[in-house]
Each structure stands twice: as structure tokens, then as C-alpha cells.
Scaffold this motif. Sequence first.
Motif, PDB file in Angstrom:
ATOM      1  N   TRP B  35      49.920  17.592  35.408  1.00  0.00           N
ATOM      2  CA  TRP B  35      48.162  17.089  37.186  1.00  0.00           C
ATOM      3  C   TRP B  35      47.161  18.103  36.007  1.00  0.00           C
ATOM      4  O   TRP B  35      47.274  18.872  35.705  1.00  0.00           O
ATOM      5  N   GLU B  58      55.790  26.399  40.716  1.00  0.00           N
ATOM      6  CA  GLU B  58      54.602  26.850  41.036  1.00  0.00           C
ATOM      7  C   GLU B  58      53.526  27.687  41.060  1.00  0.00           C
ATOM      8  O   GLU B  58      53.928  28.683  39.812  1.00  0.00           O
ATOM      9  N   PHE B  62      49.227  25.619  44.187  1.00  0.00           N
ATOM     10  CA  PHE B  62      50.144  24.579  43.675  1.00  0.00           C
ATOM     11  C   PHE B  62      51.071  24.639  43.176  1.00  0.00           C
ATOM     12  O   PHE B  62      51.339  25.285  42.657  1.00  0.00           O
ATOM     13  N   THR B  63      51.683  23.819  43.621  1.00  0.00           N
ATOM     14  CA  THR B  63      53.198  23.013  43.734  1.00  0.00           C
ATOM     15  C   THR B  63      53.764  22.677  42.843  1.00  0.00           C
ATOM     16  O   THR B  63      53.127  21.222  43.428  1.00  0.00           O
ATOM     17  N   VAL B  64      54.387  21.714  42.016  1.00  0.00           N
ATOM     18  CA  VAL B  64      55.071  20.583  41.580  1.00  0.00           C
ATOM     19  C   VAL B  64      56.095  19.977  41.895  1.00  0.00           C
ATOM     20  O   VAL B  64      57.441  21.509  41.636  1.00  0.00           O
ATOM     21  N   SER B  74      55.218  14.782  42.654  1.00  0.00           N
ATOM     22  CA  SER B  74      54.010  15.197  43.714  1.00  0.00           C
ATOM     23  C   SER B  74      53.341  16.358  43.625  1.00  0.00           C
ATOM     24  O   SER B  74      54.244  17.647  43.351  1.00  0.00           O
ATOM     25  N   LEU B  75      52.278  16.345  43.910  1.00  0.00           N
ATOM     26  CA  LEU B  75      51.292  18.186  43.494  1.00  0.00           C
ATOM     27  C   LEU B  75      50.913  18.444  44.987  1.00  0.00           C
ATOM     28  O   LEU B  75      50.470  17.546  45.841  1.00  0.00           O
ATOM     29  N   HIS B  76      51.762  19.881  45.330  1.00  0.00           N
ATOM     30  CA  HIS B  76      51.322  20.154  46.868  1.00  0.00           C
ATOM     31  C   HIS B  76      50.267  20.964  46.797  1.00  0.00           C
ATOM     32  O   HIS B  76      50.381  22.154  46.426  1.00  0.00           O
ATOM     33  N   TYR B  88      42.155  14.008  40.960  1.00  0.00           N
ATOM     34  CA  TYR B  88      43.853  14.690  40.504  1.00  0.00           C
ATOM     35  C   TYR B  88      44.057  12.905  39.597  1.00  0.00           C
ATOM     36  O   TYR B  88      44.419  11.964  40.598  1.00  0.00           O
ATOM     37  N   CYS B  90      47.632  12.268  37.528  1.00  0.00           N
ATOM     38  CA  CYS B  90      48.815  12.977  37.079  1.00  0.00           C
ATOM     39  C   CYS B  90      49.134  12.173  34.919  1.00  0.00           C
ATOM     40  O   CYS B  90      48.357  11.835  35.199  1.00  0.00           O
TER      41      CYS B  90
END
Lengths: 111, 115
Positions: B35, B58, B62-64, B74-76, B88, B90
Motif C-alpha cells: 500500500w 500490522e 495500519f494493518t493489511v 484490505s488496509l485498516h 491510497y 494498492c
Amino acid sequence: DTAVSQTPKYLVTQMGNDKSIKCEQNLGHDTMYWYKQDSKKFLKIMFSYNNKELIINETVPNRFSPKSPDKAHLNLHINSLELGDSAVYFCASNRGLDEQFFGPGTRLTVL
Amino acid sequence: DQQVKQNSPSLSVQEGRISILNCDYTNSMFDYFLWYKKYPAEGPTFLISISSIKDKNEDGRFTVFLNKSAKHLSLHIVPSQPGDSAVYFCAASEYRGGSNYKLTFGKGTLLTVNP
């Protein structure tokens, strides 16, 4: 102390002209890239060079010719510019699978 | 032929809430995903990555997440901050031999975090 630098930042020119964009990285990376971001915002790879050797050439017209005088530089020369060449061009570099570091971009406008 | 798709062109969230950005891919040869974050008039900057052998990575807020069977990642971002407002991208990496990896980017999602 800029990692990846590009010149110029903006370039406005007439159709049919020839122009160059320069890129330099001071990160000691051995692979450099050129990307094009068109009006639809897609960021697409054009070329990659590894140790001055062309590795990736993604069906880019022959009017585009990258030149790598050394590992730290990858210049992009464009002949006979066309309206469709208007875009933002990004240079990037990396080492292996490491993330790519991008330059600030060069906005090319062909009139 | 879009091999990496970000179907949401924009996302707006409140400060402090979670932002979830999604990405789908079609090429099974992709083995590494990244990302990138991009502010106007600047180049993309790396945010976080994940190898295809993992399902989560993580780094701070940010966590992918990677669902390889669904070809979805997904990016959280938790909690979201106004400074996170950016586009953003990907990206998916494909090994091309030697030390060369080709990145294919999605079209980007504009995240706006409202104070």
C-alpha cells in the motif's frame, strides 16, 4: 538530502518537440523505474533498469527512450511529443523486493 | 485489463473511526502486496506491505489483511486521523527474475478523514 529527485517538476511544450526528464537517486539502489500516471489516474510502469541494464519495457512507443548513464541516474527522453503523452511521470528506485521510493513527479503538458 | 482493482474511488470517515480500504486482484502470480499513500503534487510513499504467505501484517495504526483465496486485500487504519487524508494505492508485485519485481497499481482511493 532528497532520496529520489526529478527535473523538471513541470514541463509545457508543443506537439512534435523532443524533451527529456532527468531522475537521480542517492539511496544506493540498483534498480530504477519510470511510471506514467495518465488522466485516469492509473499509475503504470513504463521501464525498469537494473545496474544500467533495461529489464522491463512495457509496450511503450519507440518515441520514449530511457537512458541510464550510471546506477544513480535514469533519464527519459521523448521524441515527437504527442497530446496523449500529457501525464505525470514518476521515477522510482529500490533494491530487490524492498519497497520502491518515488520521486515527486514531472507534470508534462503537450499543447 | 485491470489486474489490480480498487473499486471505491473515495471514502470519507470521521476522525477516530476505522478506515477500511479494499483492493482486489486477478493475477495469481502476484506474490507480494503493498500500500502506498500519495499527497497532491508528491510521489507515492510506501506505507505497509504483506507477503502472499501471510494473511496479516500490522504496523502501528495500519494493518493489511490478505485473503488469498478471494484474491482480496484490505488496509485498516485505526484510529483515523485528519493527516491520513490522501490517495491510497494498492500495488501487487510480480517476480520478473534476478532482482526485478514489477509493480501493478490500482487506481487509488481518496480517503478523507473529517475532524
